[in-house]
Design a protein around this motif. Structure first.
Motif, PDB file in Angstrom:
ATOM      1  N   MET A   1      -6.793   6.043 -25.039  1.00  0.00           N
ATOM      2  CA  MET A   1      -6.358   4.847 -24.345  1.00  0.00           C
ATOM      3  C   MET A   1      -6.103   5.204 -22.884  1.00  0.00           C
ATOM      4  SD  MET A   1      -2.983   2.379 -24.805  1.00  0.00           S
ATOM      5  CE  MET A   1      -3.052   2.338 -26.549  1.00  0.00           C
ATOM      6  N   LYS A   2      -6.624   4.399 -21.975  1.00  0.00           N
ATOM      7  CA  LYS A   2      -6.471   4.635 -20.539  1.00  0.00           C
ATOM      8  C   LYS A   2      -5.419   3.739 -19.889  1.00  0.00           C
ATOM      9  CE  LYS A   2      -9.526   7.857 -19.920  1.00  0.00           C
ATOM     10  NZ  LYS A   2      -9.195   9.151 -19.325  1.00  0.00           N
ATOM     11  N   LEU A   3      -4.716   2.941 -20.688  1.00  0.00           N
ATOM     12  CA  LEU A   3      -3.666   2.089 -20.142  1.00  0.00           C
ATOM     13  C   LEU A   3      -2.637   2.890 -19.338  1.00  0.00           C
ATOM     14  CD1 LEU A   3      -2.338  -0.675 -19.784  1.00  0.00           C
ATOM     15  CD2 LEU A   3      -1.289  -0.370 -22.047  1.00  0.00           C
ATOM     16  N   PRO A   4      -2.233   4.087 -19.775  1.00  0.00           N
ATOM     17  CA  PRO A   4      -1.272   4.858 -18.979  1.00  0.00           C
ATOM     18  C   PRO A   4      -1.768   5.175 -17.561  1.00  0.00           C
ATOM     19  CG  PRO A   4      -1.357   5.726 -21.207  1.00  0.00           C
ATOM     20  CD  PRO A   4      -2.476   4.714 -21.092  1.00  0.00           C
ATOM     21  N   VAL A   5      -3.085   5.298 -17.387  1.00  0.00           N
ATOM     22  CA  VAL A   5      -3.635   5.549 -16.052  1.00  0.00           C
ATOM     23  C   VAL A   5      -3.367   4.353 -15.148  1.00  0.00           C
ATOM     24  CG1 VAL A   5      -5.763   5.926 -14.736  1.00  0.00           C
ATOM     25  CG2 VAL A   5      -5.400   7.136 -16.903  1.00  0.00           C
ATOM     26  N   TYR A   6      -3.628   3.158 -15.675  1.00  0.00           N
ATOM     27  CA  TYR A   6      -3.419   1.952 -14.870  1.00  0.00           C
ATOM     28  C   TYR A   6      -1.929   1.657 -14.680  1.00  0.00           C
ATOM     29  CZ  TYR A   6      -8.052   0.458 -13.689  1.00  0.00           C
ATOM     30  OH  TYR A   6      -9.285   0.383 -13.106  1.00  0.00           O
ATOM     31  N   LEU A   7      -1.117   1.968 -15.669  1.00  0.00           N
ATOM     32  CA  LEU A   7       0.324   1.805 -15.491  1.00  0.00           C
ATOM     33  C   LEU A   7       0.833   2.746 -14.402  1.00  0.00           C
ATOM     34  CD1 LEU A   7       1.489   1.414 -19.198  1.00  0.00           C
ATOM     35  CD2 LEU A   7       1.529  -0.350 -17.414  1.00  0.00           C
ATOM     36  N   GLY A   8       0.315   3.955 -14.383  1.00  0.00           N
ATOM     37  CA  GLY A   8       0.681   4.897 -13.325  1.00  0.00           C
ATOM     38  C   GLY A   8       0.225   4.422 -11.954  1.00  0.00           C
ATOM     39  N   LEU A   9      -1.003   3.914 -11.892  1.00  0.00           N
ATOM     40  CA  LEU A   9      -1.523   3.377 -10.635  1.00  0.00           C
ATOM     41  C   LEU A   9      -0.660   2.218 -10.159  1.00  0.00           C
ATOM     42  CD1 LEU A   9      -3.710   3.146  -8.405  1.00  0.00           C
ATOM     43  CD2 LEU A   9      -5.014   1.717  -9.992  1.00  0.00           C
ATOM     44  N   LEU A  10      -0.286   1.341 -11.070  1.00  0.00           N
ATOM     45  CA  LEU A  10       0.528   0.187 -10.711  1.00  0.00           C
ATOM     46  C   LEU A  10       1.914   0.612 -10.244  1.00  0.00           C
ATOM     47  CD1 LEU A  10       0.751  -2.861 -10.521  1.00  0.00           C
ATOM     48  CD2 LEU A  10       1.460  -2.880 -12.914  1.00  0.00           C
ATOM     49  N   HIS A  11       2.526   1.528 -10.958  1.00  0.00           N
ATOM     50  CA  HIS A  11       3.855   2.007 -10.594  1.00  0.00           C
ATOM     51  C   HIS A  11       3.843   2.599  -9.180  1.00  0.00           C
ATOM     52  CE1 HIS A  11       7.287   4.949 -10.960  1.00  0.00           C
ATOM     53  NE2 HIS A  11       7.862   3.779 -11.200  1.00  0.00           N
ATOM     54  N   THR A  12       2.853   3.433  -8.901  1.00  0.00           N
ATOM     55  CA  THR A  12       2.725   4.039  -7.582  1.00  0.00           C
ATOM     56  C   THR A  12       2.413   2.989  -6.519  1.00  0.00           C
ATOM     57  OG1 THR A  12       1.950   6.100  -8.565  1.00  0.00           O
ATOM     58  CG2 THR A  12       1.444   5.762  -6.238  1.00  0.00           C
ATOM     59  N   SER A  13       1.519   2.077  -6.832  1.00  0.00           N
ATOM     60  CA  SER A  13       1.115   1.043  -5.870  1.00  0.00           C
ATOM     61  C   SER A  13       2.268   0.123  -5.511  1.00  0.00           C
ATOM     62  CB  SER A  13      -0.046   0.225  -6.425  1.00  0.00           C
ATOM     63  OG  SER A  13      -1.163   1.042  -6.657  1.00  0.00           O
ATOM     64  N   GLU A  14       3.072  -0.255  -6.490  1.00  0.00           N
ATOM     65  CA  GLU A  14       4.235  -1.104  -6.205  1.00  0.00           C
ATOM     66  C   GLU A  14       5.215  -0.375  -5.282  1.00  0.00           C
ATOM     67  OE1 GLU A  14       5.039  -4.213  -6.678  1.00  0.00           O
ATOM     68  OE2 GLU A  14       3.988  -4.941  -8.444  1.00  0.00           O
ATOM     69  N   GLY A  15       5.423   0.911  -5.514  1.00  0.00           N
ATOM     70  CA  GLY A  15       6.309   1.694  -4.649  1.00  0.00           C
ATOM     71  C   GLY A  15       5.766   1.826  -3.238  1.00  0.00           C
ATOM     72  N   THR A  16       4.458   2.038  -3.134  1.00  0.00           N
ATOM     73  CA  THR A  16       3.818   2.144  -1.823  1.00  0.00           C
ATOM     74  C   THR A  16       3.906   0.821  -1.073  1.00  0.00           C
ATOM     75  OG1 THR A  16       2.301   3.831  -2.660  1.00  0.00           O
ATOM     76  CG2 THR A  16       1.649   2.683  -0.647  1.00  0.00           C
ATOM     77  N   LEU A  17       3.660  -0.276  -1.772  1.00  0.00           N
ATOM     78  CA  LEU A  17       3.751  -1.591  -1.147  1.00  0.00           C
ATOM     79  C   LEU A  17       5.182  -1.864  -0.684  1.00  0.00           C
ATOM     80  CD1 LEU A  17       2.524  -4.281  -0.282  1.00  0.00           C
ATOM     81  CD2 LEU A  17       2.790  -5.082  -2.656  1.00  0.00           C
ATOM     82  N   ALA A  18       6.168  -1.544  -1.503  1.00  0.00           N
ATOM     83  CA  ALA A  18       7.569  -1.760  -1.116  1.00  0.00           C
ATOM     84  C   ALA A  18       7.914  -0.976   0.148  1.00  0.00           C
ATOM     85  CB  ALA A  18       8.504  -1.365  -2.262  1.00  0.00           C
ATOM     86  N   ALA A  19       7.545   0.291   0.184  1.00  0.00           N
ATOM     87  CA  ALA A  19       7.837   1.118   1.361  1.00  0.00           C
ATOM     88  C   ALA A  19       7.110   0.597   2.599  1.00  0.00           C
ATOM     89  CB  ALA A  19       7.444   2.572   1.083  1.00  0.00           C
ATOM     90  N   SER A  20       5.888   0.153   2.423  1.00  0.00           N
ATOM     91  CA  SER A  20       5.109  -0.365   3.553  1.00  0.00           C
ATOM     92  C   SER A  20       5.677  -1.690   4.057  1.00  0.00           C
ATOM     93  CB  SER A  20       3.643  -0.531   3.147  1.00  0.00           C
ATOM     94  OG  SER A  20       3.088   0.724   2.823  1.00  0.00           O
TER      95      SER A  20
END
Length: 152
Positions: free
Chosen positions: A1-20
């Motif tokens: 299952m590759k869902l953890p890859v996308y969950l990781g991408l989303l978690h990181t992306s949300e943090g990056t967007l918040a900081a930006s």
């Protein structure tokens, strides 16, 4: 299952967007709407990360084996002037679009898994991300004439 890859991408992306968003808020503090709305949107991203926490515990968070082609480095500085504001908003729009499409992919997985908890989180957070994108589009449209025509 590759869902953890996308969950990781989303978690990181949300943090990056918040900081930006916070970076743009501080860098363009002379624009009151940008300052306050970017802070509000950053808080939404923080809440999205918190909502993801129990799902990350259940499904995990993983990196893909493939090399990254698109890096999600956030904004570390802001530009100045009307064109700088427009470019910074455009950068935020690109980051928010990455978050948005990632929520969409995870929503598809949640439906396939028939995971009501995951689907509930996705539905709530995806709705807010769509509003973030709409605000960025509207603010760029507002800034474009001054930045592209009047700025010397």
């Amino acid at each position: 299952m590759k869902l953890p890859v996308y969950l990781g991408l989303l978690h990181t992306s949300e943090g990056t967007l918040a900081a930006s968003l916070r970076q743009v808020s501080e860098g363009h503090g002379h624009e009151p709407d940008v300052h306050f709305i970017c802070h509000t949107l950053a808080a939404q991203c923080d809440a999205h990360q918190e909502a993801l926490a129990p799902l990350l515990e259940r499904y995990g968070e993983a990196k893909d084996d493939e090399p990254e082609r698109l890096h999600i480095d956030g904004l570390s500085t802001t530009r100045t002037g009307p064109v700088g504001l427009l470019r910074d908003l455009q950068d935020l729009y690109l980051l928010a679009s990455l978050v948005d499409i990632t929520w969409t992919m995870i929503k598809q997985a949640a439906q396939g898994l028939r995971d009501a908890e995951l689907l509930g989180v996705v539905t709530a957070c995806d709705r807010e991300t769509a509003i973030q994108i709409k605000w960025l589009q509207t603010r760029m449209k507002q800034a474009a004439p001054q930045a592209l025509i009047l700025a010397g």
